[in-house]
Write an enzyme that holds these catalytic residues in place. Structure first.
Site, PDB file in Angstrom:
ATOM      1  N   PRO A  11      10.031 101.030  42.107  1.00  0.00           N
ATOM      2  CA  PRO A  11      10.801 101.201  40.879  1.00  0.00           C
ATOM      3  C   PRO A  11      11.055  99.902  40.121  1.00  0.00           C
ATOM      4  CG  PRO A  11      12.193 101.509  42.810  1.00  0.00           C
ATOM      5  CD  PRO A  11      10.775 101.454  43.291  1.00  0.00           C
ATOM      6  N   ASN A  12      11.021 100.042  38.819  1.00  0.00           N
ATOM      7  CA  ASN A  12      11.326  98.975  37.857  1.00  0.00           C
ATOM      8  C   ASN A  12      10.224  97.924  37.727  1.00  0.00           C
ATOM      9  OD1 ASN A  12      13.990  99.953  37.101  1.00  0.00           O
ATOM     10  ND2 ASN A  12      14.595  99.391  39.178  1.00  0.00           N
ATOM     11  N   ARG A  19      11.522  92.147  32.437  1.00  0.00           N
ATOM     12  CA  ARG A  19      12.636  92.342  33.358  1.00  0.00           C
ATOM     13  C   ARG A  19      13.030  91.021  34.021  1.00  0.00           C
ATOM     14  NH1 ARG A  19      12.073  94.826  39.413  1.00  0.00           N
ATOM     15  NH2 ARG A  19      14.300  94.989  39.840  1.00  0.00           N
ATOM     16  N   TYR A  24      11.746  87.427  38.240  1.00  0.00           N
ATOM     17  CA  TYR A  24      10.480  88.098  38.557  1.00  0.00           C
ATOM     18  C   TYR A  24       9.261  87.470  37.871  1.00  0.00           C
ATOM     19  CZ  TYR A  24      13.582  91.476  40.651  1.00  0.00           C
ATOM     20  OH  TYR A  24      14.524  92.057  41.446  1.00  0.00           O
ATOM     21  N   ASN A  75       4.714  96.795  47.220  1.00  0.00           N
ATOM     22  CA  ASN A  75       5.989  96.197  46.851  1.00  0.00           C
ATOM     23  C   ASN A  75       6.929  97.373  46.621  1.00  0.00           C
ATOM     24  OD1 ASN A  75       8.243  95.076  45.773  1.00  0.00           O
ATOM     25  ND2 ASN A  75       7.173  93.717  44.353  1.00  0.00           N
ATOM     26  N   ALA A  78      13.255  98.014  45.047  1.00  0.00           N
ATOM     27  CA  ALA A  78      14.587  98.292  45.607  1.00  0.00           C
ATOM     28  C   ALA A  78      14.530  99.224  46.824  1.00  0.00           C
ATOM     29  CB  ALA A  78      15.473  98.900  44.529  1.00  0.00           C
ATOM     30  N   HIS A  81      14.934  98.143  50.588  1.00  0.00           N
ATOM     31  CA  HIS A  81      16.213  97.943  51.259  1.00  0.00           C
ATOM     32  C   HIS A  81      16.944  99.247  51.561  1.00  0.00           C
ATOM     33  CE1 HIS A  81      15.145  94.116  49.522  1.00  0.00           C
ATOM     34  NE2 HIS A  81      15.356  94.567  48.300  1.00  0.00           N
ATOM     35  N   ASP A  88       8.986 105.670  56.858  1.00  0.00           N
ATOM     36  CA  ASP A  88       8.418 106.710  57.728  1.00  0.00           C
ATOM     37  C   ASP A  88       7.010 107.102  57.275  1.00  0.00           C
ATOM     38  OD1 ASP A  88      10.647 106.801  59.347  1.00  0.00           O
ATOM     39  OD2 ASP A  88      11.374 108.746  58.617  1.00  0.00           O
ATOM     40  N   GLU A  99       3.341  93.813  52.894  1.00  0.00           N
ATOM     41  CA  GLU A  99       4.507  93.983  52.016  1.00  0.00           C
ATOM     42  C   GLU A  99       4.629  92.754  51.120  1.00  0.00           C
ATOM     43  OE1 GLU A  99       8.044  94.435  54.366  1.00  0.00           O
ATOM     44  OE2 GLU A  99       9.399  94.165  52.656  1.00  0.00           O
ATOM     45  N   HIS A 101       6.815  90.831  47.863  1.00  0.00           N
ATOM     46  CA  HIS A 101       7.931  90.724  46.913  1.00  0.00           C
ATOM     47  C   HIS A 101       7.648  89.553  45.991  1.00  0.00           C
ATOM     48  CE1 HIS A 101      10.097  93.645  49.213  1.00  0.00           C
ATOM     49  NE2 HIS A 101       9.788  92.965  50.305  1.00  0.00           N
ATOM     50  N   LEU A 102       7.848  89.766  44.719  1.00  0.00           N
ATOM     51  CA  LEU A 102       7.629  88.685  43.753  1.00  0.00           C
ATOM     52  C   LEU A 102       8.622  87.550  43.981  1.00  0.00           C
ATOM     53  CD1 LEU A 102       7.337  91.262  40.952  1.00  0.00           C
ATOM     54  CD2 LEU A 102       5.526  89.627  41.382  1.00  0.00           C
ATOM     55  N   SER A 103       9.874  87.936  44.185  1.00  0.00           N
ATOM     56  CA  SER A 103      10.934  86.939  44.370  1.00  0.00           C
ATOM     57  C   SER A 103      11.117  86.651  45.855  1.00  0.00           C
ATOM     58  CB  SER A 103      12.246  87.477  43.778  1.00  0.00           C
ATOM     59  OG  SER A 103      12.696  88.611  44.498  1.00  0.00           O
ATOM     60  N   ARG A 108      18.320  85.506  47.866  1.00  0.00           N
ATOM     61  CA  ARG A 108      19.098  86.275  46.898  1.00  0.00           C
ATOM     62  C   ARG A 108      20.286  86.952  47.600  1.00  0.00           C
ATOM     63  NH1 ARG A 108      15.109  89.824  43.457  1.00  0.00           N
ATOM     64  NH2 ARG A 108      17.047  90.071  42.257  1.00  0.00           N
ATOM     65  N   ARG A 112      19.273  92.086  50.152  1.00  0.00           N
ATOM     66  CA  ARG A 112      17.824  92.049  49.921  1.00  0.00           C
ATOM     67  C   ARG A 112      17.060  91.470  51.108  1.00  0.00           C
ATOM     68  NH1 ARG A 112      17.208  93.418  44.373  1.00  0.00           N
ATOM     69  NH2 ARG A 112      19.066  92.819  43.208  1.00  0.00           N
TER      70      ARG A 112
HETATM   71  C1  DHK Z   1      11.630  93.775  43.465  1.00  0.00           C
HETATM   72  C2  DHK Z   1      12.753  94.488  43.225  1.00  0.00           C
HETATM   73  O1  DHK Z   1      12.798  95.380  42.254  1.00  0.00           O
HETATM   74  C3  DHK Z   1      13.992  94.267  44.001  1.00  0.00           C
HETATM   75  O2  DHK Z   1      14.770  95.438  44.107  1.00  0.00           O
HETATM   76  C4  DHK Z   1      13.716  93.672  45.378  1.00  0.00           C
HETATM   77  C5  DHK Z   1      11.485  92.871  44.633  1.00  0.00           C
HETATM   78  C6  DHK Z   1      12.807  92.473  45.247  1.00  0.00           C
HETATM   79  C7  DHK Z   1      10.569  91.708  44.312  1.00  0.00           C
HETATM   80  O3  DHK Z   1      10.968  90.546  44.441  1.00  0.00           O
HETATM   81  O4  DHK Z   1       9.420  91.961  43.950  1.00  0.00           O
HETATM   82  O5  DHK Z   1      14.934  93.321  45.978  1.00  0.00           O
END
Ligand code: DHK
Length: 146
Positions: A11-12, A19, A24, A75, A78, A81, A88, A99, A101-103, A108, A112
């Site tokens: 998501p997002n 964003r 990010y 990735n 959210a 977490h 599963d 896996e 994660h950009l950040s 953080r 997270r």
């Molecule tokens: C992306 C998100 O949307 C966050 O909810 C995660 C992750 C971190 C990222 O760093 O790509 O906590």
């Protein structure tokens, strides 16, 4: 093509580019997808790419990878977490998994730092921005080749 990978964005991540760029980065989701395609192509792999803001749709995509893909880069955003369902599904299909994660999630908020997905991953890459996807694809294709 030697094989096929599934790339999953949670998501997002469709909002990448606008964003919270300080967290990010400035790259868009299409930029991230292009990084994946280029790295996969260099290793003679094809990619299927899915992004969804919905947990069930992500579970469906992961389940569908069984029989169509040899490995998954995810990735979960959210859902990293929070989602036992996604963890599963990844365990159920049992495909080699990386896996991303950009950040740097560990620098953080404390929530997270916990991932339901990491126990199922052969590698976890955090904080490298969209290049993390390149590292993930390179690692996964090398793993599948060897
Ligand atoms: C992306 C998100 O949307 C966050 O909810 C995660 C992750 C971190 C990222 O760093 O790509 O906590």
């Amino acid at each position: 093509m030697t094989g096929r990978l599934l790339i999953v964005h949670g998501p997002n991540l469709n909002l990448l580019g606008t964003r919270e760029p300080a967290i990010y980065g400035p790259a868009t989701l299409e930029d991230a997808n292009e990084v994946c395609r280029a790295a996969a192509d260099a290793a003679d792999f094809a990619v299927d790419i899915v992004q969804s803001n919905h947990e069930g749709a992500l579970v469906d995509a992961i389940q569908a990878a069984q029989g169509t893909a040899e490995g998954i880069v995810i990735n979960p955003a959210a859902y990293t977490h929070t989602s036992v369902a996604i963890a599963d599904a990844l365990a159920a299909v049992g495909l080699p998994l990386v896996e991303v994660h950009l950040s740097n999630v560990h620098a953080r908020e404390p929530f997270r730092s916990h991932s339901y997905v990491s126990p199922h991953a052969s590698a976890v890459i955090a904080g490298a921005g969209i290049q993390g996807y390149r590292f993930a694809v390179e690692h996964l294709t090398a793993l599948l080749r060897d």
